[in-house]
Design a protein around this motif. Structure first.
Motif: not given
Length: 294
Positions: A42-50, A135-136, A215-217, A220-222
């Motif tokens: 996800x590149x810089x969106x890894x922060x959201x992935x955290x 995501x939040x 379901x959450x994964x 959020x993956x979507x």
């Protein structure tokens, strides 16, 4: 609102306890896991992935442990009689419990998310605000699900030891859900399931995402555009990367040459989460308002 004083009291009780903040710290420690795989996904969106990574293990059991005694403790201390004497209905009492616990736990988890976001912003730079907000919101929905499940456990049990056993039984079931589904699928279909080369079976993939965490994964993956799977984003990325392989169930990898069933669309994971929120809440309300809770 007549239930709001009770909700505020519940909120203060949780916020002044160590449990909510220990959970927040664990989510930060688990979530911050910078890897080349995450960056590649996800590149810089890894922060959201955290956020996804952080809540995957500790949030379910943490929220359950912060809520499963909410009514049992009132019964044990006898304070339930005082609460029932208040000028509110049983349904309002239950809603006050749910709202207060959700507000407190949500606040502590939001603090953890802000901490992860700050760390990620410093380490990796900016990220998508829209995907972050989505995501939040998905995470808050997941918190609501486990708050309601914890309240339901507290409603249907009379003893703390029973409620504790139920909470950990759920946690273990969720932890080993993939293995349970594979064994059931093999028993019913008579076909062994190999996660490395999963069969293109709609029912199998649907079953894997029926838990709140699954379901959450998927959701959020979507949101992050990683892939259609109940696995963590890093696992999905490895599975879909050419020339690599891993034991994981990812729709794009299994249905390469066939049409994907409509019920595996990632958007329906939101419906699954909402069902996990509404059904236990309705059941808890029914039991609490009609049963003997003393």
């Amino acid at each position: 609102m007549q239930w709001s004083p009770l909700a505020r009291s519940e909120c203060r009780t949780v916020l002044t306890s160590k449990g909510a903040w220990i959970l927040a710290v664990l989510i930060v420690l688990k979530g911050f896991s910078p890897t080349y795989t995450g960056w590649g996904a996800v590149g810089q969106n890894i922060t959201i992935g955290y956020i996804q990574i952080g809540v995957s293990l500790f949030l379910p059991i943490g929220v359950l442990l912060l809520t499963y005694q909410s009514l049992i403790s009132e019964r044990t201390s006898g304070s339930i009689k005082f609460l029932l004497a208040l000028p509110i209905t049983r349904a309002q009492l239950l809603f006050g419990k749910v709202a207060g616990r959700f507000a407190a736990i949500g606040a502590s988890i939001l603090a953890a998310i802000l901490a992860l976001s700050g760390i990620g912003l410093i380490e990796h730079g900016g990220f998508s605000v829209l995907q972050f907000v989505e995501t939040v919101l998905a995470t808050l929905l997941l918190i609501g699900v486990f708050v309601v499940l914890g309240i339901l456990v507290s409603t249907v049990t009379q003893r703390t030891v029973t409620a504790t056993a139920l909470a950990f039984a759920y946690f273990l079931t969720d932890l080993f859900w993939d293995s349970i589904v594979m064994k059931l699928y093999t028993a019913v279909a008579g076909v062994p399931v190999d996660p490395y080369n999963a069969p293109a079976s709609g029912p199998l993939f649907l079953a894997l995402r029926l838990t709140p965490g699954g379901a959450y994964n998927v959701l959020t993956n979507w949101i992050l555009g990683v892939g259609n799977s109940a696995e963590l984003l890093t696992t999905v990325y490895i599975k879909l990367k050419p020339g690599t392989g891993i034991n994981a169930f990812v729709v794009e990898a299994a249905f390469e040459s066939g049409a994907v069933p409509w019920y595996l669309h990632p958007a329906l994971s939101l419906a699954i989460l909402l069902a996990w929120l509404v059904v236990p809440l309705v059941l808890a309300r029914r039991l609490f308002t009609r049963g003997d809770i003393l």
